[in-house]
Write an enzyme that holds these catalytic residues in place. Sequence first.
Site, PDB file in Angstrom:
ATOM      1  N   TYR A 270       0.806  -1.216   0.000  1.00  0.00           N
ATOM      2  CA  TYR A 270       0.000   0.000   0.000  1.00  0.00           C
ATOM      3  C   TYR A 270       0.843   1.272   0.000  1.00  0.00           C
ATOM      4  CZ  TYR A 270      -4.040  -2.974   0.974  1.00  0.00           C
ATOM      5  OH  TYR A 270      -5.030  -3.926   0.917  1.00  0.00           O
TER       6      TYR A 270
ATOM      7  N   ASP B 108      -5.709  -5.371   6.218  1.00  0.00           N
ATOM      8  CA  ASP B 108      -6.887  -4.840   5.540  1.00  0.00           C
ATOM      9  C   ASP B 108      -7.915  -5.965   5.369  1.00  0.00           C
ATOM     10  OD1 ASP B 108      -8.524  -3.152   4.167  1.00  0.00           O
ATOM     11  OD2 ASP B 108      -7.293  -3.021   2.364  1.00  0.00           O
TER      12      ASP B 108
ATOM     13  N   LYS C 186       2.842 -13.905   5.844  1.00  0.00           N
ATOM     14  CA  LYS C 186       3.031 -14.926   4.808  1.00  0.00           C
ATOM     15  C   LYS C 186       4.543 -15.164   4.680  1.00  0.00           C
ATOM     16  CE  LYS C 186       1.099 -17.587   1.769  1.00  0.00           C
ATOM     17  NZ  LYS C 186       0.298 -18.738   2.179  1.00  0.00           N
TER      18      LYS C 186
ATOM     19  N   ASP D 273      -2.849 -17.301   6.161  1.00  0.00           N
ATOM     20  CA  ASP D 273      -4.011 -18.067   5.679  1.00  0.00           C
ATOM     21  C   ASP D 273      -4.527 -19.004   6.769  1.00  0.00           C
ATOM     22  OD1 ASP D 273      -1.432 -18.823   4.992  1.00  0.00           O
ATOM     23  OD2 ASP D 273      -2.047 -20.203   3.417  1.00  0.00           O
TER      24      ASP D 273
END
Length: 509
Positions: A157, A261, A204, A237
């Site tokens: 971002y 987000d 991740k 995840d």
Amino acid sequence: MLDALRTANSAFPFFYEYDEPLHGDPAEVHVKTPVVFIEGDGIGPDVTAAARRVIDAAFPHIVWHDQSAGASAFEAGIVSGVPAATLNAISETGLVFKGPLATAVGSGGKSANITLRKMFELYANVRPVIELPSVKSLYAGKGIDLVIIRENVEDLYAGIEYMQTPDVAQCLKLVSRMGSEKISRFAFAFGHSHGRSHVTCATKANIMKLTEGFFKEVFEKVAAENPEIGASHLIVDNCVQQLVMAPEKFDVIVTTNMNGDIIGDLAAGLVGGTGLAPSANIGDRVAMFEAAHGTAPDIAGANVANPTALILSGVMMLRHIGAFGAASRIEHALYTTLSEARYLTADIASDYKPVSTSDFASAVVDNLGYGSDFVPEREFTPIHTADIVPLETLRPVSRAFDGADVFVEWDGDVHTLAEKLKAAIIQLPFSLEIISNRGVMLHPSVVSEAETVNHWHCRFLHDGHDNDRRIQEAICALLAAISGVCTWMHVERLQSFDERPAYSKANGQ
Ligand code: ATP
């Protein structure tokens, strides 16, 4: 008392309040707290007016400075969406309470919210996700009570994107030591100040070892300095799966910008949706409190929107400035109003006759002083944002130059490209190690059925150490040689820090 608190909260130019816990009378409240108030667009004027009324009733010590941003600013030709007067007022007060802001219409898509976050380095986005009484959701009764703390400035971002070739787009994912360390330190400071006992870091890191992995590594170092609070890491995840299966097990989650987000909205959905979710954006010197929902143009100006999210954002603001008693009184009054279910807005009223935004606010004001068993019990202490500073000690001490990655545009096959590049650099202190396409190694000799695009990653290893000036000259010579073969788009310096390669390998390497 007042002086002690002012010193303790020196992050803010104005810090004035101390009061008693629930049901006690406000005490020792002598000085006013200035707050910039932006009513916002769409349902903003309805919900901000309602929330402000509730805050004033519980804590009559705020001096609101009305300022504008969003649609009116864009209409006046201010491309950032935030007038200079608003920025100055925020700079002076250090506190903002605001409604949702419209995004500029047109291809630029400027967001006044993002302007505010970036201008004041509001690096921590805080989203509590707490089950509310009378709000129907799949998870009602589970007692969800967690907080998502999201790094708010960096990551994908940062908004640095390029079309590398006419056919390949790229977005830079920037994760800094400072950004990761500050948000990790903030998560533990928030945990301490809000009576929380565990922080889960979600990344991740298994795939993006040098960006998400860096965030995880920094988090783990900060966690080691905060042994009173439990700490663990989950692959993001897995984290969302567990959030859906057993959300009540989570306490504080800290994560990178894009993960946060997505997790933030997912988690809000567990307890009724973003329409009910409060949020705060915190920096060293400025803190901004707002609802997570948008302008809801479909119900704008109709006095029907639910102000719960913004009232809860007000609770967060009061806690941020140390007004713990007032914050608790509002929270208890709000929960009482919701659990009585006599005055509910249309979005949550279901079987009941809905009331207006303003009538809901009146009911909350009338309930100030009542306690609700639904409110989670917690001990709150002031948070010292000015103390959240990165420590230089986490930096690596040595670095070495290993070579350069050059990304080129090439429409032919990989073997021809490799032969031409090798011939072009024969006089230079580099050797061609690999060529990959979309992350898959295709030279030398990997059998792959990967489709290729006209964007090739060529890794050149340097034949030894040298001083920085000569390394830079060597890279320029390398680029000049490559220019004779094809067009290069960007170059990355390959370095090792503390003898660890600071670059990724291609799949198959
Ligand atoms: P924006 O473009 O500003 O994000 P949006 O309509 O795309 O606006 P939201 O404003 O978040 O997104 O609204 C999504 C839906 O949720 C809309 O149907 C809206 O009416 C509803 N909604 C959002 N906030 C509230 C609220 N506070 N009270 C009642 N309904 C709400």
